[in-house]
Design an enzyme around this catalytic site. Structure first.
Site, PDB file in Angstrom:
ATOM      1  N   TYR A 188       0.873  -1.183   0.000  1.00  0.00           N
ATOM      2  CA  TYR A 188       0.000   0.000   0.000  1.00  0.00           C
ATOM      3  C   TYR A 188       0.904   1.225   0.000  1.00  0.00           C
ATOM      4  CZ  TYR A 188      -3.781   3.084   1.895  1.00  0.00           C
ATOM      5  OH  TYR A 188      -4.689   4.085   2.133  1.00  0.00           O
ATOM      6  N   LYS A 243      -1.658  -1.533  -3.794  1.00  0.00           N
ATOM      7  CA  LYS A 243      -2.604  -0.421  -3.895  1.00  0.00           C
ATOM      8  C   LYS A 243      -1.784   0.841  -4.084  1.00  0.00           C
ATOM      9  CE  LYS A 243      -6.251   2.150  -1.510  1.00  0.00           C
ATOM     10  NZ  LYS A 243      -5.825   3.483  -1.109  1.00  0.00           N
ATOM     11  N   ILE A 250      -9.346   0.909  -5.353  1.00  0.00           N
ATOM     12  CA  ILE A 250      -9.747   1.038  -3.952  1.00  0.00           C
ATOM     13  C   ILE A 250      -9.995   2.522  -3.747  1.00  0.00           C
ATOM     14  CG2 ILE A 250      -9.148   0.670  -1.538  1.00  0.00           C
ATOM     15  CD1 ILE A 250      -7.346  -1.626  -2.433  1.00  0.00           C
TER      16      ILE A 250
END
Length: 294
Positions: A133, A161, A205
């Site tokens: 992330y 992400k 996301i």
């Protein structure tokens, strides 16, 4: 063609005493599931930095229970220390989430080798797939594309992400995905959802999906059905609201406040997040009306 999927970085709801309102949070889970989105909890939009260890564990238990297998659930375990990140990840592993996101350490400046050790240690400690992330504007640590390439070869690191907001970085991660295989890229910037789908991302996301869950879902629905006009129309609507809203300040706070003005049960964020002002609320309310959200 692999179907693209939409996750929403779910808000965490608080009551007036700043305690987590699990009932209200569950209602937000149901709202996203009904729209056709998956869930990421305890992320940036979920006020994860304001939550205790125990609260994150219970929050994840509640979200997984409410999703009930109707939507996939990814939870963020990332903390500055690898030690606590591993402890959290093991709890989430026990609960049975679909993925464990690990935000880059914050406060502590890391080398790329340090990041490789950090993520590898977490991925070694659990059976649940781990997702990198990257959000350098908030953590001051950035996963370089070559570092992502090394980590993509770890058997339990499933993807990344990208919330950096730079199309060039997203393109570089997508190249890693194409070259390495079995490494999924999820786009974070709300303005790049459709572009990311068209260029090989597995999904997105989204924080803004808290406010516009059906519009977000329509981007994927249109793309997956080969109805580009539907996908483009939904993306245009999504981007237009994002552009207007994010001019007003810090995006996660604005997303939470927008949702609050639509549904007060979500509450405000914990201090020291800046309290909303009547002037800002007026501007947000006007945008919600302009964009047909109220």
């Amino acid at each position: 063609m692999t179907a693209r999927e939409t996750f929403v970085a779910l808000v965490t709801c608080f009551d007036d005493a700043e305690e987590i309102d699990f009932r209200a949070t569950r209602a937000q889970v149901r709202r996203q599931v009904e729209a056709g989105n998956h869930i990421m909890c305890a992320g940036t939009n979920g006020d994860f930095t304001a939550l205790t260890f125990e609260e994150k564990v219970r929050l994840t238990e509640e979200v997984v229970a409410e999703a009930g297998g109707k939507a996939r659930v990814i939870v963020n375990a990332g903390m500055p220390a690898t030690y606590e990140t591993v402890k959290l990840a093991r709890e989430f592993d026990r609960i049975g989430v679909d993925g464990i996101a690990v935000i880059t350490p914050f406060f502590i400046e890391c080398t790329q080798d340090g990041l490789i050790r950090h993520f590898s240690t977490v991925a070694d400690a659990v059976k649940t797939p781990v997702y990198l992330y990257d959000i350098p504007a908030r953590t001051q640590n950035h996963i370089e594309p070559e570092t992502a390439r090394v980590l993509a070869r770890h058997g339990n690191i499933a993807g990344i992400k990208d919330s950096g907001g730079q199309q060039a970085t997203l393109e570089a991660y997508l190249e890693v995905s194409k070259a390495e295989g079995d490494f999924d890229v999820y786009s974070g910037p709300d303005s790049l959802v459709l572009w990311a789908f068209q260029n090989g991302a597995k999904g997105c996301i989204s924080g803004l999906g808290n406010v516009m869950p059906k519009v977000l879902a329509e981007i994927a629905e249109g793309y997956n059905a080969g109805d580009l006009a539907k996908a483009e129309a939904a993306q245009a609507k999504f981007t237009a609201f994002r552009t207007d809203l994010y001019k007003l300040g810090y995006p996660p706070a604005l997303v939470k406040r927008s949702l609050y003005l639509m549904d007060p049960s979500v509450g405000a964020s914990r201090q020291p997040a800046l309290p909303p002002s009547p002037e800002q609320d007026e501007k947000i309310a006007a945008l919600l009306k302009t964009h047909g959200l109220v």
